[in-house]
Design an enzyme around this catalytic site. Structure first.
Site, PDB file in Angstrom:
ATOM      1  N   TRP A 142       1.292   0.504 -30.391  1.00  0.00           N
ATOM      2  CA  TRP A 142       1.703  -0.911 -30.344  1.00  0.00           C
ATOM      3  C   TRP A 142       0.694  -1.755 -29.579  1.00  0.00           C
ATOM      4  CZ3 TRP A 142       4.533  -1.200 -34.212  1.00  0.00           C
ATOM      5  CH2 TRP A 142       5.530  -0.264 -34.489  1.00  0.00           C
ATOM      6  N   ASP A 143       0.165  -1.188 -28.490  1.00  0.00           N
ATOM      7  CA  ASP A 143      -0.886  -1.889 -27.755  1.00  0.00           C
ATOM      8  C   ASP A 143      -2.099  -2.143 -28.649  1.00  0.00           C
ATOM      9  OD1 ASP A 143       0.223  -2.203 -25.242  1.00  0.00           O
ATOM     10  OD2 ASP A 143      -0.584  -0.329 -24.456  1.00  0.00           O
ATOM     11  N   LEU A 144      -2.452  -1.127 -29.419  1.00  0.00           N
ATOM     12  CA  LEU A 144      -3.652  -1.238 -30.259  1.00  0.00           C
ATOM     13  C   LEU A 144      -3.434  -2.251 -31.383  1.00  0.00           C
ATOM     14  CD1 LEU A 144      -4.367   2.598 -30.376  1.00  0.00           C
ATOM     15  CD2 LEU A 144      -5.721   0.893 -29.125  1.00  0.00           C
ATOM     16  N   GLY A 159      -3.378  -5.723 -29.736  1.00  0.00           N
ATOM     17  CA  GLY A 159      -4.727  -6.147 -29.369  1.00  0.00           C
ATOM     18  C   GLY A 159      -5.484  -6.693 -30.571  1.00  0.00           C
TER      19      GLY A 159
END
Lengths: 412, 412
Positions: free
Chosen positions: B163-165, B168
């Site tokens: 999810w972070d990736l 981002g």
């Protein structure tokens, strides 16, 4: 959804997750996105999950807000038509996204002859042109070896096609960056991104390649622990499972304070001679820390500490299935302005997400449903390919194109 | 890396994965990206994995090609300085990415007073302003419940912060879309994206919300099987594990042909009265299909069939750990033009990835390493904040800023 990219036109020839997601994201930011498919529908037309009607919930999710044209691309007329649509004039048009990699009539060399400033973004499998999907890239690069319960002896792949999702978002930014260049320099270009390269670059960015080569680390499985600091899942007295985070100093201090485990943590630090303020030490001592915290959670129901965790600003969450989440979590309902209830033919009525971001200059509008296959065939032939009504009728009659209302067979 | 966004300047105040990845991606497309940090380094300065020197391989990976300034933001001068840098003039400047959410001096309302057309993209935890990380969003939305070996009774979170990736990469496209709007209309804006909303929207896009609500499905764990069609992992005679895909009709036919299991598959179809050409039927009969294929793989070493699989264009891969992958797979080495060997102070020499995509108008160049903390402090104070040498010296003397070569302490 919003109207930030209003006026931009993007053509998409795609299937599955990444490129459809890219087109859908652009559509949800207001671009006109035309997806062309074979008369019988794309390779992903029947992808699971399906609604009881047999229609694909997956396809509907990844093609929201697009226009659809159905074309027989084996025929010369069909090829010519798709070429015309991709290379149609317009300062904010002439952009093409694909993962189909058809050599010859649909490659950059050929298409850019019809429009010199064409921008084409192609997502390939790997850089050698071999087919790859999320399910093959992921095992090849090691994430499943690090995923799963400690001690489990086989690789575990996530149910989320993360590389596809990352690559799809990267297709969006690559297109916007290329269009920015074209707006300034007037120059189009051919952009190629390989799914496997997206994954390889990402594990490099996260430090995993350096870790493997410099440290010779074989990073193993650590269950649901947060890597490199403290974060762990606990089962509570009510049977529910929670995830709690002690990544930053603030989070760690909060967790220790709320659970009243300060003395026990101090004893652990003294006994081991290690400083728990150091995130890496929390990682190395995670099992010992977990043993200290486990009884606290095992003795409490989630309701007993949830409010206190919120009040103290702890970073934590409850494990849920998707079904539990849609039932319990208002963030997955219309209470969240990102979601709107939509009635979708053949699918039913449920909350449908728009674009996640909120742009102050362009307010959120309701997301648009996915089209029927070929729903916009006539409109696109007229407005984009600039054909006359007679020409359009001939194409329908010859079976070169199709729409839900008019097929060669229904006319015969 | 390439020079596609040359001339663009973006300021970043961030930590951890998503926003640093966004800034790094822009830097790898040629933008000048200035990351500001506290004098003692950001919250992620020591994030694992670490090199033997103790320096963070993670930080180095996610901050490649940026410029770094170290500022004491508790002091009024430090706040003023950061404000000046974020809002410095320039048609292609005035863009700010953050996940720090500092109210007051660093929020959009305040900053946009110094530059009306500021574009600010803020990644938050959830839409309520609560802190969330990948490790909490993921459990809340159900992916770990679907991940893991069949029959395993606990949720399994992936080792990849997907999810972070994804978020981002979405920050990158949101910024580019907002800048496109500014180039046309002259209008800046405040963009907010919540990590949890990115995840919630994505599971909606994939059809999971519809599946849970319309079908009332509780999608369980299915090991490493490809959901909704056929794809499975097999252990081979050499002990290695492979993933083979039968998602499309072509892939399925190829797999059956190469393994010589056509007759057995026909018998399975006859016995069950189901059509294996239907991808959903392959999913429902995956266990039976796997039993037919398993002996074929169990009797063969990977070397015995690898060439044949390649020649027939099958979609497949070998499971590897990251360490095996960097040793065996040329796609993770300099043989892949995306990677360059870099000597990085305190980290060592290993292949470092550039931007995954290849833009025909802007050739690939070698990726730049991450800066030292504060490496560009003087340069930024002069070129961006437009301070005089005397003013810069005073700031160093007062300890408001720092650089590796000049600190208040070393000067004292």
């Amino acid at each position: 959804m919003n109207r930030l990219l209003n006026g931009m036109r993007v053509v998409e020839g795609s299937a599955f997750v990444a490129v459809p997601l890219a087109g859908m994201t652009l559509a949800q930011m207001g671009a006109e996105v035309i997806r062309f498919d074979r008369i019988e529908g794309g390779l992903d037309a029947g992808r699971w999950p399906l609604a009881p009607s047999g229609r694909s919930l997956f396809w509907a999710g990844l093609n929201k807000g697009k226009k659809s044209i159905a074309v027989d691309m084996r025929s010369p007329e069909g090829k010519e038509l798709v070429t015309r649509i991709i290379t149609a004039p317009g300062k904010d048009a002439g952009m093409f996204l694909t993962n189909l990699r058809v050599r010859g009539w649909m490659d950059y060399e050929t298409l850019s002859q019809y429009r010199r400033d064409l921008i084409m973004v192609t997502l390939t499998g790997d850089r050698h042109g071999r087919p790859q999907v999320d399910y093959t890239v992921n095992p090849a690069l090691g994430i499943p070896e690090m995923t799963g319960p400690e001690g489990h002896d086989a690789p575990v792949a996530s149910a989320l096609p993360a590389w596809d999702l990352i690559a799809g978002n990267m297709v969006v930014s690559a297109l916007l960056a290329a269009e920015r260049h074209r707006l300034r320099e007037g120059e189009g270009q051919d952009v190629e991104i390989a799914l496997k390269d997206v994954a390889a670059a990402t594990i490099g960015h996260l430090g995993m390649i350096g870790d493997a080569l410099v440290n010779q680390t074989e990073r193993g499985k650590s269950g649901n622990a947060l890597y490199g600091a403290y974060g762990q899942d606990f089962e509570c007295a009510c049977g529910r499972r929670v995830m709690v985070i002690g990544l930053t100093g603030r989070q760690w201090a909060g967790l220790v304070k709320v659970t009243g485990t300060g003395d026990a943590m101090e004893r652990l630090a003294k006994r081991t001679g290690r400083d728990l303020e150091d995130e890496g030490v929390r990682w190395e001592l995670r099992h010992e820390i977990t043993e200290i915290l486990r009884p606290w959670f095992a003795a409490r129901r989630v309701e007993e500490f949830a409010e206190q965790f919120e009040a103290r600003g702890l970073t934590w969450s409850i494990f849920r299935s998707v079904k539990q989440a849609v039932r319990e979590d208002p963030d997955l309902s219309e209470a969240n302005p990102m979601f709107s209830m939509l009635d979708q033919p053949g699918l039913g009525r449920f909350p449908v997400p728009g674009y996640p971001g909120e742009f102050s200059a362009k307010p959120r509008i309701k997301p648009a449903p996915a089209p029927e296959l070929g729903q916009h065939t006539e409109e696109i032939l007229g407005d984009v390919a600039r054909l006359t009504d007679t020409e359009i009728a001939q194409l329908f009659d010859k079976g070169v194109v199709q729409s839900p209302n008019y097929t060669a067979r229904s006319a015969a």
